[in-house]
Scaffold this motif. Structure first.
Motif, PDB file in Angstrom:
ATOM      1  N   PHE A 118      -7.785  -2.892  -4.334  1.00  0.00           N
ATOM      2  CA  PHE A 118      -6.810  -2.255  -4.944  1.00  0.00           C
ATOM      3  C   PHE A 118      -7.149  -2.003  -6.552  1.00  0.00           C
ATOM      4  O   PHE A 118      -7.003  -0.793  -7.042  1.00  0.00           O
ATOM      5  N   ASP A 152      -9.525   1.276  -6.149  1.00  0.00           N
ATOM      6  CA  ASP A 152      -8.685   2.338  -5.727  1.00  0.00           C
ATOM      7  C   ASP A 152      -8.042   2.830  -7.243  1.00  0.00           C
ATOM      8  O   ASP A 152      -7.873   4.028  -7.328  1.00  0.00           O
ATOM      9  N   LEU A 183       0.718  -1.246   0.030  1.00  0.00           N
ATOM     10  CA  LEU A 183       0.018   0.044  -0.050  1.00  0.00           C
ATOM     11  C   LEU A 183       0.934   1.312  -0.077  1.00  0.00           C
ATOM     12  O   LEU A 183       0.509   2.104  -0.768  1.00  0.00           O
ATOM     13  N   HIS A 185      -9.042   3.383  -0.485  1.00  0.00           N
ATOM     14  CA  HIS A 185      -8.968   1.904   0.246  1.00  0.00           C
ATOM     15  C   HIS A 185      -9.396   1.997   1.553  1.00  0.00           C
ATOM     16  O   HIS A 185     -10.308   0.796   1.908  1.00  0.00           O
TER      17      HIS A 185
END
Length: 107
Positions: free
Chosen positions: A75, A78, A4, A41
C-alpha cells in the motif's frame, strides 16, 4: 479486498477533483488514478512474490506478521506511485492551463 476497493475509490475521487479544478476530463483521470493504484498493487505483489520464491523466502508470507508487513509495504508503494502521478499532473496543468468551461469570453 474491501480496503483495496475503498482506497481505489478515494484515490479516483482525488484525481476527479484535480481534473475538475483544471478543466480536464474528470472521469478519465479518475479512472487513471484508480488504475495506477490497482496496477501498482498487482505489479508490485507479483514481482515481490517472484523474488521471494526465487530466494527461497516464500515462508515469510505464511505468518500473519509477514502478511501484514507485506500489505503495508504494498500500500505504501501504491500511494507513492499515485502521489507522484498526482503531483506531476498538477504541476503540468498549472503550467499549461486550459480555458474555463462556459462562455466567459468578452467580445
Amino acid at each position: 479486498m474491501i480496503l483495496l476497493l475503498i482506497l481505489t475509490v478515494l484515490i479516483g475521487w482525488a484525481f476527479y477533483r484535480l481534473a475538475h479544478d483544471y478543466y480536464r476530463s474528470e472521469w478519465g483521470f479518475a479512472l487513471l488514478g484508480g488504475g495506477v493504484f490497482i496496477a501498482g498493487h498487482v505489479v508490485f505483489s507479483f514481482i515481490t512474490g517472484i523474488v521471494l520464491a526465487l530466494t527461497g523466502n516464500a515462508d515469510v508470507l505464511l505468518t500473519s506478521g509477514g502478511v501484514i508487513l507485506f500489505t503495508i509495504v504494498v500500500f505504501a508503494i501504491d500511494f507513492i506511485a499515485c502521489g507522484i502521478l498526482y503531483f506531476l499532473l498538477k504541476k503540468s496543468w498549472s503550467k499549461n492551463p486550459k480555458n474555463q468551461k462556459g462562455n466567459d469570453i468578452i467580445d
